[in-house]
Scaffold this motif. Structure first.
Motif, short mmCIF file in Angstrom:
data_model
loop_
_atom_site.label_atom_id
_atom_site.label_comp_id
_atom_site.label_asym_id
_atom_site.label_seq_id
_atom_site.Cartn_x
_atom_site.Cartn_y
_atom_site.Cartn_z
N LYS A 171 -1.85 4.61 48.80
CA LYS A 171 -1.49 4.53 47.32
C LYS A 171 -2.08 6.38 46.65
O LYS A 171 -1.42 7.18 46.82
CB LYS A 171 -1.31 3.61 45.90
CG LYS A 171 -0.12 4.25 45.02
CD LYS A 171 -0.40 3.43 43.69
CE LYS A 171 0.77 3.82 42.90
NZ LYS A 171 1.06 3.27 41.68
N VAL A 183 -6.74 3.14 45.18
CA VAL A 183 -6.38 2.49 44.90
C VAL A 183 -4.83 2.03 45.88
O VAL A 183 -4.19 3.64 46.94
CB VAL A 183 -5.01 2.54 43.73
CG1 VAL A 183 -4.40 1.74 43.15
CG2 VAL A 183 -6.37 3.02 42.42
N GLU A 185 -1.44 -0.39 47.92
CA GLU A 185 -0.20 -0.19 47.27
C GLU A 185 -0.66 -1.42 45.98
O GLU A 185 0.96 -2.38 45.04
CB GLU A 185 0.75 -0.23 47.91
CG GLU A 185 1.39 0.99 48.58
CD GLU A 185 2.42 1.90 47.76
OE1 GLU A 185 2.25 1.59 46.60
OE2 GLU A 185 2.07 3.16 48.04
N GLY A 187 -2.39 -2.97 44.53
CA GLY A 187 -3.03 -2.44 43.39
C GLY A 187 -4.84 -2.75 43.83
O GLY A 187 -6.03 -3.09 42.34
N LYS A 221 -4.49 -5.10 38.38
CA LYS A 221 -3.95 -4.72 39.75
C LYS A 221 -4.07 -3.47 39.54
O LYS A 221 -3.79 -3.02 38.19
CB LYS A 221 -2.59 -5.14 40.20
CG LYS A 221 -2.06 -6.26 40.57
CD LYS A 221 -3.17 -6.60 42.05
CE LYS A 221 -2.59 -8.18 42.07
NZ LYS A 221 -3.91 -8.03 43.53
N VAL A 223 -3.30 0.49 39.52
CA VAL A 223 -2.38 1.93 39.44
C VAL A 223 -2.54 3.37 40.00
O VAL A 223 -2.21 4.33 40.58
CB VAL A 223 -1.24 1.45 38.93
CG1 VAL A 223 -0.32 0.13 39.03
CG2 VAL A 223 -1.22 2.07 37.49
N SER A 236 -4.52 0.00 35.09
CA SER A 236 -4.60 -0.59 35.10
C SER A 236 -3.32 -1.30 35.69
O SER A 236 -2.33 -0.04 34.08
CB SER A 236 -5.34 -2.14 35.03
OG SER A 236 -4.67 -2.42 33.23
N SER A 237 -2.12 -1.68 36.06
CA SER A 237 -0.63 -1.97 35.91
C SER A 237 -0.22 -1.98 34.67
O SER A 237 1.40 -1.71 34.06
CB SER A 237 0.00 -3.21 36.45
OG SER A 237 -0.70 -4.15 36.69
#
Length: 438
Positions: A171, A183, A185, A187, A221, A223, A236-237
């Motif tokens: 990502k 990172v 996709e 995570g 995860k 991001v 993180s997400s």
């Protein structure tokens, strides 16, 4: 070279990026501006002059530039319509990706990346990476600690695909001085390169020449990721911020000056949702979803932006006029840039080479508006125009010519001089004499 002011329509600032001592902005209408230190050609104006005000980089006019990214002393840009990555500036170790170590004073396309659809470019001190829309990663430049992720420690003068990510979709990537993070996709967080301070997040101080997964105790995860010179920041997400690596100046933000070898949650901002992070040489900035900006770490030149020149080991909020909300940030080595939702650009920190864009060479420890790039600026977006014909000047310099006069000690203690310019790299210093500036 004559410079003049040209009236420009009101333009929105789309992207900002800060290098060691220079800055670049992409404005609406595909206009690129650069300012600050120009000794290595990193401003792209076909000379080695510093600029204290944002100056229109006319060489990229008509190229439909959609992104700009600063390395320490070099710069890259990407054209979506042409599918070209351009680079310019200091060329040592192949960081420009053109197959040699020559400096470039105007943007030139990287042939090995022609035709690739690029999602993101990251530049460290002496190496670069590009993520394609398909999630593959190309890397090039200096590699003495494996920061290219190619399984070797040999520099690469041209972009090469990181085979270790085969079957993975990356990502985003981030590049520090000599380490890299990514990172995917799904995570997953990766680290590789120089690991002496735990900045890879792998629980030790060892180098890695290929990407290795970072273990997270709570299986969060990731991001987003950013790198400082020797530290790493991830988000993180759930909007939580984690830092790890070197913390001699408090750049990890945990209220102490202790290194962390694995990602460590920043409790001081745990009640915030982090939307963007940036790492400087030894300082860190974090932007929350409600537009508030926090900074911490090394602050000798005021780069944290809180009104003093004292190092801070915990996050402090940076204040802006009229409580403007911040929408974008970028850290240079010793300076910081921010864009607010009112379309104003601010800068602070070291200004010795004009990298703050205020028309002077003064340090600032609180945000100061860059008049020519800001809607609220009194100069009404009068952007400096550098009228240079690239064909009339020299656009590149070979390493042998750059270091043309090199003292050689003789047995008598006298000094003789060797003059380069013959096209080889024999006169290039073995040590990187320009690596660290104070």
């Amino acid at each position: 070279m004559a410079e003049e002011e040209v009236a420009a329509p009101i333009r929105r600032v789309l992207l900002i990026s800060a290098g060691a001592s220079h800055s670049v902005a992409l404005l609406s209408g595909n206009v690129v501006c650069s300012w600050g230190r120009g000794e290595d050609g990193q401003l792209g104006h076909a000379d080695a002059e510093d600029r204290t005000l944002p100056t229109h980089l006319s060489a990229l006019d008509g190229h439909d530039i959609v992104s700009v990214t600063c390395g320490a002393d070099h710069t890259t840009a990407y054209s979506d319509s042409r599918l070209e990555v351009y680079s310019w500036g200091w060329g040592d170790f192949g960081r420009l990706g053109h197959g040699n170590s020559s400096d470039l004073f105007t943007p030139q396309p990287i042939k090995a990346l022609h035709g690739l659809r690029i999602r993101q470019i990251a530049c460290g001190d002496s190496h670069c990476l590009a993520v394609t829309m398909e999630g593959q990663v190309q890397s090039w430049g200096r590699n003495q600690n494996g920061q290219l992720g190619l399984g070797t420690t040999e520099d690469s003068l041209v972009p090469q695909k990181i085979q270790a990510f085969q079957g993975e979709s990356v990502k985003m990537v981030a590049a520090g001085a000599e380490h890299t993070a990514a990172v995917t996709e799904d995570g997953t967080l990766y680290g590789w390169g120089w690991g002496r301070y735990g900045n890879l997040g792998l629980g030790d101080r060892n180098d890695r020449s290929v990407p290795e997964k970072v273990s997270l105790s709570n299986s969060e995860k990731m991001v987003m990721v950013a790198c400082g010179w020797r530290h790493t920041i991830s988000v993180s997400s759930s909007g939580q911020l984690y830092t790890y690596g070197w913390s001699k100046y408090g750049q990890l933000g945990h209220g102490d000056f202790e290194d962390h070898l694995v990602p460590h949650k920043l409790e001081a901002l745990s009640d915030k949702f982090i939307s963007e992070v940036a790492g400087g040489w030894r300082h860190t900035m974090a932007l929350t979803s409600d537009g508030k900006l926090y900074g911490w770490g090394w602050n000798k030149f005021g780069q944290v932006g809180v009104g003093d020149n004292v190092d801070h080991s915990s996050p402090l909020q940076v204040k802006f006029p009229h409580e403007q909300k911040v929408v974008q940030i970028s850290c240079g080595w010793r300076h910081t840039l921010a864009v607010t939702e009112r379309q104003n650009v601010f800068s602070w920190g070291r200004g010795t080479n004009g990298q703050l864009g205020h028309g002077e060479s003064v340090d600032r420890n609180i945000p100061k508006i860059i008049e020519s790039l800001s809607v609220d600026g009194s100069s009404g977006q009068q952007i400096e125009s550098s009228k240079v014909d690239p064909s009339s000047g020299k656009t590149w310099v070979s390493p042998s010519e750059r270091y043309a006069i090199v003292p050689n000690e003789t047995v008598q203690g006298q000094t003789s001089v060797s003059v380069g310019g013959n096209g080889n790299d024999a006169s290039v210093p073995e040590t990187d004499v320009k690596r660290v500036r104070v």
